[in-house]
Design a protein around this motif. Structure first.
Motif, PDB file in Angstrom:
ATOM      1  N   VAL A   1      42.130 -40.941  72.277  1.00 37.46           N
ATOM      2  CA  VAL A   1      43.375 -40.701  71.542  1.00 37.46           C
ATOM      3  C   VAL A   1      43.807 -39.242  71.700  1.00 37.46           C
ATOM      4  CG1 VAL A   1      44.420 -40.621  69.233  1.00 37.46           C
ATOM      5  CG2 VAL A   1      42.975 -42.567  69.876  1.00 37.46           C
ATOM      6  N   GLY A   2      42.835 -38.330  71.613  1.00 37.13           N
ATOM      7  CA  GLY A   2      43.126 -36.902  71.780  1.00 37.13           C
ATOM      8  C   GLY A   2      43.743 -36.617  73.140  1.00 37.13           C
ATOM      9  N   LEU A   3      43.143 -37.193  74.166  1.00 39.13           N
ATOM     10  CA  LEU A   3      43.669 -36.980  75.518  1.00 39.13           C
ATOM     11  C   LEU A   3      45.071 -37.578  75.660  1.00 39.13           C
ATOM     12  CD1 LEU A   3      40.494 -37.697  77.715  1.00 39.13           C
ATOM     13  CD2 LEU A   3      41.683 -35.507  77.476  1.00 39.13           C
ATOM     14  N   MET A   4      45.252 -38.760  75.099  1.00 41.79           N
ATOM     15  CA  MET A   4      46.573 -39.399  75.229  1.00 41.79           C
ATOM     16  C   MET A   4      47.633 -38.592  74.493  1.00 41.79           C
ATOM     17  SD  MET A   4      46.066 -43.471  75.533  1.00 41.79           S
ATOM     18  CE  MET A   4      47.479 -43.509  76.632  1.00 41.79           C
ATOM     19  N   ASN A   5      47.247 -38.047  73.340  1.00 43.30           N
ATOM     20  CA  ASN A   5      48.225 -37.266  72.580  1.00 43.30           C
ATOM     21  C   ASN A   5      48.542 -35.931  73.248  1.00 43.30           C
ATOM     22  OD1 ASN A   5      48.530 -39.258  70.695  1.00 43.30           O
ATOM     23  ND2 ASN A   5      46.995 -38.418  69.286  1.00 43.30           N
ATOM     24  N   SER A   6      47.545 -35.361  73.921  1.00 40.70           N
ATOM     25  CA  SER A   6      47.775 -34.050  74.548  1.00 40.70           C
ATOM     26  C   SER A   6      48.688 -34.177  75.761  1.00 40.70           C
ATOM     27  CB  SER A   6      46.449 -33.411  74.974  1.00 40.70           C
ATOM     28  OG  SER A   6      46.005 -33.970  76.195  1.00 40.70           O
ATOM     29  N   ARG A   7      48.625 -35.318  76.420  1.00 39.83           N
ATOM     30  CA  ARG A   7      49.466 -35.588  77.599  1.00 39.83           C
ATOM     31  C   ARG A   7      49.280 -34.569  78.720  1.00 39.83           C
ATOM     32  NH1 ARG A   7      55.068 -37.649  74.625  1.00 39.83           N
ATOM     33  NH2 ARG A   7      53.979 -39.003  73.194  1.00 39.83           N
ATOM     34  N   GLN A   8      48.168 -33.877  78.694  1.00 38.43           N
ATOM     35  CA  GLN A   8      47.867 -32.908  79.756  1.00 38.43           C
ATOM     36  C   GLN A   8      46.663 -33.437  80.507  1.00 38.43           C
ATOM     37  OE1 GLN A   8      49.454 -29.910  80.303  1.00 38.43           O
ATOM     38  NE2 GLN A   8      50.915 -30.234  78.628  1.00 38.43           N
ATOM     39  N   TRP A   9      46.902 -34.244  81.499  1.00 38.78           N
ATOM     40  CA  TRP A   9      45.788 -34.898  82.172  1.00 38.78           C
ATOM     41  C   TRP A   9      45.248 -34.046  83.306  1.00 38.78           C
ATOM     42  CZ3 TRP A   9      43.505 -38.978  80.054  1.00 38.78           C
ATOM     43  CH2 TRP A   9      44.241 -39.717  79.111  1.00 38.78           C
TER      44      TRP A   9
ATOM     45  N   GLY B   1      50.816 -42.707  79.929  1.00 39.63           N
ATOM     46  CA  GLY B   1      50.622 -43.232  78.576  1.00 39.63           C
ATOM     47  C   GLY B   1      50.690 -44.741  78.511  1.00 39.63           C
ATOM     48  N   CYS B   2      50.548 -45.378  79.672  1.00 43.55           N
ATOM     49  CA  CYS B   2      50.646 -46.838  79.720  1.00 43.55           C
ATOM     50  C   CYS B   2      49.273 -47.444  79.448  1.00 43.55           C
ATOM     51  CB  CYS B   2      51.174 -47.235  81.091  1.00 43.55           C
ATOM     52  SG  CYS B   2      51.465 -48.982  81.256  1.00 43.55           S
TER      53      CYS B   2
ATOM     54  N   GLN C   1      39.352 -34.240  85.458  1.00 40.26           N
ATOM     55  CA  GLN C   1      38.131 -34.590  84.717  1.00 40.26           C
ATOM     56  C   GLN C   1      38.431 -35.462  83.487  1.00 40.26           C
ATOM     57  OE1 GLN C   1      39.304 -31.495  85.185  1.00 40.26           O
ATOM     58  NE2 GLN C   1      39.025 -30.170  83.408  1.00 40.26           N
ATOM     59  N   ASP C   2      39.633 -35.342  82.946  1.00 45.94           N
ATOM     60  CA  ASP C   2      40.011 -36.195  81.817  1.00 45.94           C
ATOM     61  C   ASP C   2      40.131 -37.643  82.276  1.00 45.94           C
ATOM     62  OD1 ASP C   2      40.226 -33.880  80.296  1.00 45.94           O
ATOM     63  OD2 ASP C   2      42.375 -33.682  80.708  1.00 45.94           O
ATOM     64  N   ILE C   3      40.783 -37.807  83.408  1.00 43.19           N
ATOM     65  CA  ILE C   3      40.943 -39.166  83.944  1.00 43.19           C
ATOM     66  C   ILE C   3      39.570 -39.752  84.259  1.00 43.19           C
ATOM     67  CG2 ILE C   3      41.896 -40.520  85.857  1.00 43.19           C
ATOM     68  CD1 ILE C   3      44.217 -38.440  85.880  1.00 43.19           C
ATOM     69  N   ALA C   4      38.705 -38.909  84.846  1.00 43.87           N
ATOM     70  CA  ALA C   4      37.347 -39.372  85.154  1.00 43.87           C
ATOM     71  C   ALA C   4      36.617 -39.775  83.872  1.00 43.87           C
ATOM     72  CB  ALA C   4      36.581 -38.282  85.899  1.00 43.87           C
ATOM     73  N   ALA C   5      36.826 -39.002  82.798  1.00 46.18           N
ATOM     74  CA  ALA C   5      36.149 -39.312  81.528  1.00 46.18           C
ATOM     75  C   ALA C   5      36.603 -40.656  80.984  1.00 46.18           C
ATOM     76  CB  ALA C   5      36.430 -38.196  80.509  1.00 46.18           C
TER      77      ALA C   5
END
Lengths: 327, 327
Positions: free
Chosen positions: B259-267, B237-238, B270-274
């Protein structure tokens, strides 16, 4: 005279202590709001200010007439507060001084960092006094403190902890800052080397006695008095003098009972009661109190030779307070 | 000249750095074995020693001929190491510099206390140099560091973190100690006030650039290069400059995705790649690199007016290393 509360001692240095209280709060002024909140919360939650008090009283005893004792009193309280914050994280404490602990309110991360802030603020304030010898005393005390706390963690839950281990821990964890308080007063007021050592000796002995009594009270005081859970040391696996002394005298069966409880780490109220009974059977707290009294006498003996322009009785009263306090 | 590794710079101050390495280890000599183990583990796990290096190079640049730069280089590395240990606990890091992190090996409690020990050892070593102005610089830097780290924790996972927030954090978290390194060299070598400020300016700008590039590398480097997990900042979350810059330029839909990804905190990978694709689409890393380059130029400009008896090119090489490093 049996001095049970600290008020009459505080009254002796009331003006100074008010300056200390003001400075403790006013020096916490960071651009980071949450940091101000944590720092002011812990400072405002009613500590005894025993380290500042000892510095102020010894400075008075030495006839010190300057103003550097005020920031130095804050330095010692800040270092102590830093260790409290880190202890809260380490111990997973729920309460501290009768309030919710910082890590419950703000989480571990900010609590650790607030501790670091107090350390650095302490050094920054100490540097402002501009005396390298005093800085050396303070840095050395902080170092002893971290060493002893690490050793204490290593000894947690170890029923083989010896009296020697215990004294190493409390001498370096608690007494080091109190010794530093007395030594700072000696340096500030320009005492010669012998007197500086004697004052340091007074502080160290007082600090050791203070911690022993603290550990005795952990088995004795009511929750209301201490604002913390009773038998907390035991539940955290912290071996203190009353138990160490009883274990040295108990039977093999009794030792096995205590070791079993410590290893299980599942403390029921009746388990704590059983350990307390075991300690009382072998007069563990009486032994600890006697050790504390010995230290107090040694500390007072160190001051016996002093001609002082300041109030000599106050340091004796302080010693009696340390022995007789109930919270 | 494109300087990709630090070896040629280290070679310039090789003798000094060997003394620093010896002192780093030899000053860790406590009666508490586990504390020695933790401290030596973290010191021995191959840090770049960027802070000591900057102090040694700037001292050389200033023509300093004494020996106080050696303990002061250790002081800065100790303070940095203290923050690493506390960061490991705060971030729950599994690895540090390619090795298991201290808190995995020794637990949170001892790791926090080892950090405290490094802080106090640092101050104790700094006091030994006996220069109150230098002590002031170091204590101030440590204080800024704790403030900025607390602010960073408060901003964790906050997609509204601004560029201004980011620069406040890195200026005080990373650049403060590097600025202190350059300023210590200036004071040690008796530079006048203007030159001290110019050297501090060089250090601060270099430190800011160093952290920006570090944050860029977090999105780019291979696991082997950095000895740490890729996209680690994001997963923790940095919010760093590449992402902050992209968010300032992206569409509302894209912002909502991040924002959705950061709030879900489930990385997921493919999320990181996005997020990396999103950053690249808006040239977030290119923007960050440009900001770093600006700082490097400002830092070098601060040195332009110096007549020096020392190797002026080395500080330029250092700046180029900061820009071009790949790990």
């Amino acid at each position: 005279m049996v001095l049970k509360d600290i008020d009459s001692l505080l009254a002796l240095v009331q003006d100074d202590m008010e300056h200390v209280e003001q400075m403790l709060m006013s020096c916490i002024d960071t651009p980071v709001e949450v940091l101000n909140d944590i720092c002011r919360h812990i400072l405002g939650s009613g500590g005894k200010r025993i380290r500042p008090l000892i510095l102020l009283l010894t400075a008075r005893f030495c006839g010190y007439r300057g103003s550097d004792h005020i920031p130095l009193a804050c330095v010692l309280e800040y270092i102590h507060t830093a260790t409290l914050l880190h202890d809260d994280v380490i111990d997973h404490a729920e309460m501290r001084r009768g309030s919710s602990s910082a890590h419950r309110l703000w989480g571990n991360q900010s609590t650790i960092l607030a501790g670091d802030y107090f350390f650095s603020r302490a050094f920054s304030l100490a540097v402002g006094v501009g005396n390298v010898r005093i800085l050396d005393v303070i840095a050395h005390a902080a170092q002893c403190l971290a060493e002893a706390e690490t050793f204490q963690v290593a000894k947690t839950g170890d029923p083989l902890t010896t009296e020697q281990d215990y004294f190493y821990i409390i001498e370096n964890k608690t007494a080091s800052l109190i010794e530093a308080a007395a030594r700072c007063s000696a340096i500030l007021s320009g005492q010669d080397h012998t007197r500086e050592l004697l004052l340091a000796d007074y502080g160290r002995n007082l600090g050791i006695a203070f911690q022993i009594i603290d550990d005795v009270l952990d088995y004795q005081a009511s929750e209301k008095d201490l604002g913390k859970t009773i038998g907390k040391d035991l539940q955290e696996g912290c071996m203190t003098l009353p138990l160490i002394a009883a274990l040295a005298r108990g039977s093999e069966e009794e030792k096995a009972m205590v070791v079993g409880l410590m290893n299980s780490r599942q403390w029921q109220p009746q388990d704590i009661a059983a350990v307390r009974d075991f300690i009382e059977k072998y007069q563990g707290t009486a032994y600890a109190v006697a050790c504390a009294r010995e230290r107090i006498n040694a500390g007072l003996a160190a001051l016996a030779s002093f001609d002082t322009t300041g109030p000599k009785a106050a340091l004796g009263d302080l010693a009696r307070y340390v022995m007789n306090r109930t919270s």
